[in-house]
Design a protein around this motif. Structure first.
Motif, PDB file in Angstrom:
ATOM      1  N   TYR A  32       0.785  -1.043  -0.196  1.00 49.11           N
ATOM      2  CA  TYR A  32      -0.009  -0.032   0.061  1.00 49.11           C
ATOM      3  C   TYR A  32       0.716   1.187   0.016  1.00 49.11           C
ATOM      4  N   GLN A  35       2.500   1.643  -3.188  1.00 49.34           N
ATOM      5  CA  GLN A  35       1.485   1.712  -4.479  1.00 49.34           C
ATOM      6  C   GLN A  35       2.101   0.625  -5.339  1.00 49.34           C
ATOM      7  N   SER A  36       2.521  -0.502  -5.032  1.00 50.08           N
ATOM      8  CA  SER A  36       2.927  -1.368  -5.851  1.00 50.08           C
ATOM      9  C   SER A  36       3.307  -2.719  -5.187  1.00 50.08           C
ATOM     10  N   TYR A  89      -2.662  -2.793  -8.444  1.00 49.35           N
ATOM     11  CA  TYR A  89      -1.452  -1.952  -8.541  1.00 49.35           C
ATOM     12  C   TYR A  89      -1.059  -1.902  -9.998  1.00 49.35           C
ATOM     13  N   LYS A  92      -3.621  -0.261 -12.115  1.00 47.35           N
ATOM     14  CA  LYS A  92      -3.554   1.254 -11.617  1.00 47.35           C
ATOM     15  C   LYS A  92      -2.437   1.944 -12.225  1.00 47.35           C
ATOM     16  N   HIS A  93      -1.262   1.370 -12.511  1.00 45.53           N
ATOM     17  CA  HIS A  93      -0.410   1.925 -12.795  1.00 45.53           C
ATOM     18  C   HIS A  93       0.073   1.813 -14.410  1.00 45.53           C
TER      19      HIS A  93
END
Length: 251
Positions: A32, A35-36, A89, A92-93
């Motif tokens: 978290y 973020q990965s 993630y 998300k990325h």
């Protein structure tokens, strides 16, 4: 009268559960914070999940200690959580898996810029020792308290005899899960060679070691009967070998 071996087995079992309740939290938080989830090998988590499912099914068929069955259920849930984080993630990325903008360097690229990598490792050895010692004392207290509240009734429950057909099924599943658990560490070790454990929480493996040690102790403390030990052999062997592998994986 309840034997002291039963009480000791139950205490170790509940401490093991407490360890495994704690163990996944640092890695979930690490993912978290970064973020990965790229610090974890996808294959490591996938094989771990399959091993946990085999472990759960085998433990239920063999009628093993309730603490082992509870652990297997919890493992499977947490494995699924880590897997969801990795793919969330990535999505998300814009990971190339989702046909969007690729992440430079792929799965083996550093997770943080060099300056931030150094900041991420600022905790002193003393602070880490205090943190892990405090956490270990916490899980021991929680586990012992859980045994005191619920364990006494558990010890009074007789273990049913296992039909021969189910015994073999449980052994096949138990040894399969042990092999999967051991094999799952290989892709993570290979990944660590390139990422140097970036994005991997040391606490994940610290508490995994503690959890596996206490899980093994909960089994062997219950009885020294050869039939009982043979039934639990895959769980004893798997947990014992994984302790050494996890120490190596954590770097």
């Amino acid at each position: 009268m309840i034997g002291s071996s039963d009480g000791l087995s139950s205490i170790f079992g509940w401490i093991s559960i407490a360890c495994w309740i704690v163990v996944y939290s640092p890695q979930v938080y690490e993912n978290y914070a970064l973020q990965s989830g790229e610090g974890l090998s996808v294959l490591f988590v996938l094989v771990w999940l399959v091993g946990d499912l085999c472990n759960l099914l085998g433990a239920v068929i063999a009628g093993l200690l309730p603490t082992i069955i509870i652990l297997a259920c919890y493992y499977s849930l947490c494995d699924s959580t880590l897997l969801c984080q990795i793919y969330y993630y990535r999505w998300k990325h814009g990971h190339p898996l989702f046909k969007a903008k690729p992440m430079e360097g792929g799965e083996t690229a550093p997770l943080l810029p060099s300056g931030e990598q150094e900041d991420h490792k600022l905790l002193s050895t003393k602070a880490l020792v205090i943190r892990y010692t405090s956490a270990l004392l916490f899980v021991c207290i929680v586990g012992t308290t859980a045994w005191w509240i619920a364990g006494k009734e558990e010890e009074k429950t007789p273990r049913p005899d296992i039909p021969s057909g189910d015994w073999w099924k449980s052994q096949v599943l138990g040894w399969t899960s042990a092999v999967l658990f051991i094999g799952s560490r290989v892709p993570q070790i290979m990944k660590n060679v390139t990422t140097r454990c970036e994005g991997l929480s040391p606490a994940l493996f610290f508490f995994a070691v503690c959890g596996n040690i206490t899980c093994t102790l909960s089994i062997v403390a219950k009885s020294s009967d050869w039939g009982y030990l043979l039934t639990n052999a895959s769980w004893i062997a798997g947990s014992s070998l994984i302790v050494f592998l996890d120490i190596f994986v954590s770097g």
